[in-house]
Design a protein around this motif. Structure first.
Motif, PDB file in Angstrom:
ATOM      1  N   PRO A 100       0.742  -1.224  -0.104  1.00  0.00           N
ATOM      2  CA  PRO A 100      -0.042   0.072   0.189  1.00  0.00           C
ATOM      3  C   PRO A 100       0.738   1.296   0.125  1.00  0.00           C
ATOM      4  CG  PRO A 100      -0.202  -1.037   1.947  1.00  0.00           C
ATOM      5  CD  PRO A 100       0.644  -1.975   1.202  1.00  0.00           C
ATOM      6  N   LEU A 101       2.009   1.072   0.392  1.00  0.00           N
ATOM      7  CA  LEU A 101       3.157   2.333   0.366  1.00  0.00           C
ATOM      8  C   LEU A 101       3.762   2.357  -0.781  1.00  0.00           C
ATOM      9  CD1 LEU A 101       4.448   1.679   4.119  1.00  0.00           C
ATOM     10  CD2 LEU A 101       2.656   3.152   3.402  1.00  0.00           C
ATOM     11  N   LEU A 102       3.526   1.376  -1.585  1.00  0.00           N
ATOM     12  CA  LEU A 102       4.242   1.520  -3.129  1.00  0.00           C
ATOM     13  C   LEU A 102       5.703   1.382  -3.001  1.00  0.00           C
ATOM     14  CD1 LEU A 102       1.855   4.232  -4.823  1.00  0.00           C
ATOM     15  CD2 LEU A 102       1.729   1.825  -5.025  1.00  0.00           C
ATOM     16  N   ARG A 103       6.138   0.403  -1.910  1.00  0.00           N
ATOM     17  CA  ARG A 103       7.552   0.320  -1.898  1.00  0.00           C
ATOM     18  C   ARG A 103       7.779  -0.939  -2.766  1.00  0.00           C
ATOM     19  NH1 ARG A 103       8.657   1.541   4.067  1.00  0.00           N
ATOM     20  NH2 ARG A 103       7.724   3.687   4.127  1.00  0.00           N
ATOM     21  N   GLY A 104       9.176  -1.214  -3.009  1.00  0.00           N
ATOM     22  CA  GLY A 104       9.348  -2.420  -3.907  1.00  0.00           C
ATOM     23  C   GLY A 104       9.722  -2.158  -5.181  1.00  0.00           C
ATOM     24  N   TYR A 105       9.349  -3.351  -6.178  1.00  0.00           N
ATOM     25  CA  TYR A 105      10.009  -3.265  -7.435  1.00  0.00           C
ATOM     26  C   TYR A 105       8.834  -2.717  -8.381  1.00  0.00           C
ATOM     27  CZ  TYR A 105      11.398  -5.179 -12.113  1.00  0.00           C
ATOM     28  OH  TYR A 105      11.751  -5.131 -13.205  1.00  0.00           O
ATOM     29  N   GLY A 106       9.160  -1.971  -9.297  1.00  0.00           N
ATOM     30  CA  GLY A 106       8.438  -1.698 -10.338  1.00  0.00           C
ATOM     31  C   GLY A 106       9.120  -1.922 -11.503  1.00  0.00           C
ATOM     32  N   GLY A 107       8.352  -2.591 -12.403  1.00  0.00           N
ATOM     33  CA  GLY A 107       9.030  -2.976 -13.710  1.00  0.00           C
ATOM     34  C   GLY A 107       8.896  -2.199 -14.884  1.00  0.00           C
ATOM     35  N   LEU A 108       9.569  -2.260 -15.997  1.00  0.00           N
ATOM     36  CA  LEU A 108       9.712  -1.479 -17.231  1.00  0.00           C
ATOM     37  C   LEU A 108       8.243  -1.207 -17.586  1.00  0.00           C
ATOM     38  CD1 LEU A 108      12.305  -2.950 -19.892  1.00  0.00           C
ATOM     39  CD2 LEU A 108      12.535  -1.152 -18.191  1.00  0.00           C
ATOM     40  N   LEU A 109       7.980   0.368 -18.014  1.00  0.00           N
ATOM     41  CA  LEU A 109       6.700   0.599 -18.617  1.00  0.00           C
ATOM     42  C   LEU A 109       5.875   0.611 -17.636  1.00  0.00           C
ATOM     43  CD1 LEU A 109       6.930  -0.710 -22.131  1.00  0.00           C
ATOM     44  CD2 LEU A 109       7.915   1.308 -21.144  1.00  0.00           C
ATOM     45  N   GLU A 110       6.109   0.204 -16.147  1.00  0.00           N
ATOM     46  CA  GLU A 110       4.887   0.069 -15.330  1.00  0.00           C
ATOM     47  C   GLU A 110       4.537   1.196 -14.584  1.00  0.00           C
ATOM     48  OE1 GLU A 110       4.241  -2.891 -11.165  1.00  0.00           O
ATOM     49  OE2 GLU A 110       5.785  -3.353 -12.633  1.00  0.00           O
ATOM     50  N   GLU A 111       5.249   2.307 -14.358  1.00  0.00           N
ATOM     51  CA  GLU A 111       4.973   3.451 -14.035  1.00  0.00           C
ATOM     52  C   GLU A 111       5.105   4.775 -15.304  1.00  0.00           C
ATOM     53  OE1 GLU A 111       6.322   6.667 -10.340  1.00  0.00           O
ATOM     54  OE2 GLU A 111       8.238   5.402 -11.214  1.00  0.00           O
ATOM     55  N   ASN A 112       3.967   5.594 -15.242  1.00  0.00           N
ATOM     56  CA  ASN A 112       4.105   6.511 -16.186  1.00  0.00           C
ATOM     57  C   ASN A 112       3.998   7.846 -15.708  1.00  0.00           C
ATOM     58  OD1 ASN A 112       4.024   7.619 -18.797  1.00  0.00           O
ATOM     59  ND2 ASN A 112       1.565   7.371 -19.078  1.00  0.00           N
ATOM     60  N   THR A 113       4.829   8.691 -15.599  1.00  0.00           N
ATOM     61  CA  THR A 113       5.098   9.947 -14.958  1.00  0.00           C
ATOM     62  C   THR A 113       4.481  10.926 -15.562  1.00  0.00           C
ATOM     63  OG1 THR A 113       7.306   9.237 -14.853  1.00  0.00           O
ATOM     64  CG2 THR A 113       6.838  10.601 -13.143  1.00  0.00           C
ATOM     65  N   ASP A 114       4.380  10.864 -17.101  1.00  0.00           N
ATOM     66  CA  ASP A 114       3.898  11.943 -17.944  1.00  0.00           C
ATOM     67  C   ASP A 114       3.003  11.526 -18.658  1.00  0.00           C
ATOM     68  OD1 ASP A 114       3.513  13.595 -19.767  1.00  0.00           O
ATOM     69  OD2 ASP A 114       5.303  13.822 -20.933  1.00  0.00           O
ATOM     70  N   PRO A 115       1.587  11.825 -18.130  1.00  0.00           N
ATOM     71  CA  PRO A 115       0.356  11.358 -18.566  1.00  0.00           C
ATOM     72  C   PRO A 115       0.114  11.281 -20.482  1.00  0.00           C
ATOM     73  CG  PRO A 115      -0.212  13.161 -17.020  1.00  0.00           C
ATOM     74  CD  PRO A 115       1.413  12.942 -17.143  1.00  0.00           C
ATOM     75  N   ASP A 116       1.017  12.008 -21.120  1.00  0.00           N
ATOM     76  CA  ASP A 116       1.079  12.160 -22.437  1.00  0.00           C
ATOM     77  C   ASP A 116       1.858  10.976 -23.080  1.00  0.00           C
ATOM     78  OD1 ASP A 116      -0.609  14.265 -22.381  1.00  0.00           O
ATOM     79  OD2 ASP A 116       1.108  15.834 -22.569  1.00  0.00           O
ATOM     80  N   ASN A 117       2.610  10.141 -22.057  1.00  0.00           N
ATOM     81  CA  ASN A 117       3.241   9.187 -22.617  1.00  0.00           C
ATOM     82  C   ASN A 117       2.868   7.931 -22.292  1.00  0.00           C
ATOM     83  OD1 ASN A 117       5.180  11.025 -23.222  1.00  0.00           O
ATOM     84  ND2 ASN A 117       7.012  10.522 -21.968  1.00  0.00           N
ATOM     85  N   ASP A 118       3.687   6.894 -22.840  1.00  0.00           N
ATOM     86  CA  ASP A 118       2.974   5.476 -22.754  1.00  0.00           C
ATOM     87  C   ASP A 118       3.681   4.526 -21.576  1.00  0.00           C
ATOM     88  OD1 ASP A 118       1.517   6.003 -24.801  1.00  0.00           O
ATOM     89  OD2 ASP A 118       2.608   5.018 -26.336  1.00  0.00           O
ATOM     90  N   GLY A 119       4.605   5.073 -20.870  1.00  0.00           N
ATOM     91  CA  GLY A 119       5.086   4.308 -19.770  1.00  0.00           C
ATOM     92  C   GLY A 119       6.599   4.838 -19.797  1.00  0.00           C
ATOM     93  N   ASP A 120       7.232   4.696 -18.357  1.00  0.00           N
ATOM     94  CA  ASP A 120       8.646   5.031 -18.102  1.00  0.00           C
ATOM     95  C   ASP A 120       9.730   3.741 -18.500  1.00  0.00           C
ATOM     96  OD1 ASP A 120       7.770   7.553 -17.636  1.00  0.00           O
ATOM     97  OD2 ASP A 120       7.685   7.314 -15.331  1.00  0.00           O
ATOM     98  N   LEU A 121      10.654   4.076 -19.344  1.00  0.00           N
ATOM     99  CA  LEU A 121      11.518   2.781 -19.588  1.00  0.00           C
ATOM    100  C   LEU A 121      12.551   2.739 -18.490  1.00  0.00           C
ATOM    101  CD1 LEU A 121      12.270   0.791 -21.923  1.00  0.00           C
ATOM    102  CD2 LEU A 121      13.632   2.831 -23.011  1.00  0.00           C
ATOM    103  N   HIS A 122      11.914   2.576 -17.487  1.00  0.00           N
ATOM    104  CA  HIS A 122      13.205   2.111 -16.368  1.00  0.00           C
ATOM    105  C   HIS A 122      12.496   1.090 -15.534  1.00  0.00           C
ATOM    106  CE1 HIS A 122      11.145   5.294 -14.139  1.00  0.00           C
ATOM    107  NE2 HIS A 122      11.448   4.367 -12.836  1.00  0.00           N
ATOM    108  N   GLU A 123      13.320   0.337 -14.816  1.00  0.00           N
ATOM    109  CA  GLU A 123      12.904  -0.546 -13.483  1.00  0.00           C
ATOM    110  C   GLU A 123      13.341   0.015 -12.292  1.00  0.00           C
ATOM    111  OE1 GLU A 123      13.779  -4.497 -13.890  1.00  0.00           O
ATOM    112  OE2 GLU A 123      16.116  -4.053 -14.550  1.00  0.00           O
ATOM    113  N   HIS A 124      12.788  -0.114 -11.249  1.00  0.00           N
ATOM    114  CA  HIS A 124      13.109   0.520 -10.154  1.00  0.00           C
ATOM    115  C   HIS A 124      12.779  -0.276  -8.890  1.00  0.00           C
ATOM    116  CE1 HIS A 124       9.165   2.293 -10.657  1.00  0.00           C
ATOM    117  NE2 HIS A 124       8.863   2.086  -9.342  1.00  0.00           N
ATOM    118  N   PHE A 125      13.531   0.050  -7.707  1.00  0.00           N
ATOM    119  CA  PHE A 125      13.140  -0.699  -6.357  1.00  0.00           C
ATOM    120  C   PHE A 125      13.186   0.564  -5.539  1.00  0.00           C
ATOM    121  CE2 PHE A 125      14.340  -2.410  -2.333  1.00  0.00           C
ATOM    122  CZ  PHE A 125      13.442  -3.590  -2.327  1.00  0.00           C
TER     123      PHE A 125
END
Ligand SMILES: O=C(O)CCC(=O)C(=O)O
Ligand SMILES: [Fe+2]
Length: 339
Positions: A100-125
């Motif tokens: 619920p705190l959105l901690r952990g792993y986010g995969g390629l294209l899973e997050e989208n910071t710019d609503p005009d785009n189709d997803g962010d090309l990175h993975e993160h923890f």
């Protein structure tokens, strides 16, 4: 009283005077923090003045002489590389979607910071202060308070948490610099950063390849940060770009011994838009794998601060209501995952 002789009005005008500034920037200022840690009050204030100018004109600066143990940082970069090299299924076990705190792993294209785009090309923890399930703040369900998720990977948690501690300490030093830059007492923020929302992201940006439409998919789309300020270890691979008032994208040159610091939305709100939470993006055109370690510094989750007195005037009334970091960041983070 003559305004110039009234310290409060002088300070107010010092911040408000910059509001009409029209020139934009073409490079990122570099600031040595060394004087902040010494006893020379004038030298300290001179650094604070540099911070104020950078925040008002650019919203970004790079710091040197910051006091962070770079061996600890190297340990975190190494841990990040080992984590991202795990099989996808292993990484998915600690998906942000479990938290619920959105901690952990986010995969390629899973997050989208710019609503005009189709997803962010990175993975993160993502991780933050690691509070246990029985901690009163965890039990209260406040955004930003609770446990991290940890992958089944030896020698990962200790170096990553050691670096998190270094960054919490650096951000406490920077909060003092920001306070002085705003003509506040140096320790103004100290009581409000005792248990801060302090999120560390380990990020991996694969190279931009022709498979991805560069207009719609990039490392991270144009965005401003939601926090008070961000401190990024960019690593050696150039890819971070900052948007100036002419809408040009200004490249931030990597400075592996330094950090990039940028104003976040909360600091922009407190300063009534005098400090700029500048749009930026990451486009990795280098063909190299890029790893970076952004750290998002905020205050204690439920502390509310409105527009500072010396950032408003009859001509420039407060543009924002007070809001807590938990409410502001929590809301935007959920939106960025489409939740
Ligand atoms: O990786 C970077 O250099 C910056 C990343 C960034 O802007 C972010 O995560 O908000
Ligand atoms: Fe950012």
């Amino acid at each position: 009283m003559d305004e110039q002789l009234d310290i409060k009005s002088r300070n107010a005008s010092r911040l408000l005077a910059g509001a009409e500034m029209t020139e934009t920037f073409t490079s990122i200022p570099v600031i040595s923090l060394a004087p902040l840690f010494g006893g020379d009050t004038d030298a300290k204030q001179a650094v604070a003045d540099e911070i104020r100018d950078a925040c008002m004109q650019v919203g970004f600066f790079q710091i040197t002489d910051h006091g962070v143990d770079m061996e600890v940082q190297a340990g975190a970069f190494a841990a990040a590389k080992r984590f991202f090299a795990l099989p996808e299924a292993e990484k998915r076990k600690v998906s942000v979607k479990n938290s619920p705190l959105l901690r952990g792993y986010g995969g390629l294209l899973e997050e989208n910071t710019d609503p005009d785009n189709d997803g962010d090309l990175h993975e993160h923890f993502d991780l933050a202060l690691d509070l246990g399930p029985e901690d009163p703040d965890t039990l209260a369900g406040t955004y930003g308070c609770g446990p991290n998720q940890w992958p089944d990977l030896p020698d990962f948690r200790p170096p990553v948490m050691a670096y998190h501690r270094e960054m919490v300490a650096l951000s406490a030093r920077l909060f003092r610099g920001f306070a002085l830059s705003l003509d506040l007492p140096e320790d103004f923020f100290d009581p409000h950063i005792t248990r801060p929302i302090a999120e560390l992201r380990l990020a991996h940006y694969p190279p931009q390849t022709p498979v991805y439409d560069p207009e719609k998919i990039m490392g991270i789309g144009a965005h401003s940060d939601y926090d008070v300020f961000t401190v990024v270890a960019t690593g050696p691979v150039p890819a971070l770009e900052v948007q100036n008032a002419a809408d040009d994208w200004i490249a931030v040159p990597p400075m592996p011994e330094g950090f990039v610091v940028n104003v976040g939305d909360l600091l922009q709100r407190w300063t009534n838009d005098l400090y700029r939470s500048t749009f930026h993006r990451v486009v990795n055109r280098t063909g190299l794998e890029r790893y970076s370690l952004p750290f998002f510094a905020s205050t204690n989750p439920l502390w509310e601060l409105g527009v500072l007195d010396n950032c408003k005037s009859p001509e420039r009334p407060a543009r924002y209501a007070p809001i807590s970091a938990a409410e502001y960041i929590g809301t935007l983070m959920r939106e960025s995952y489409g939740l």
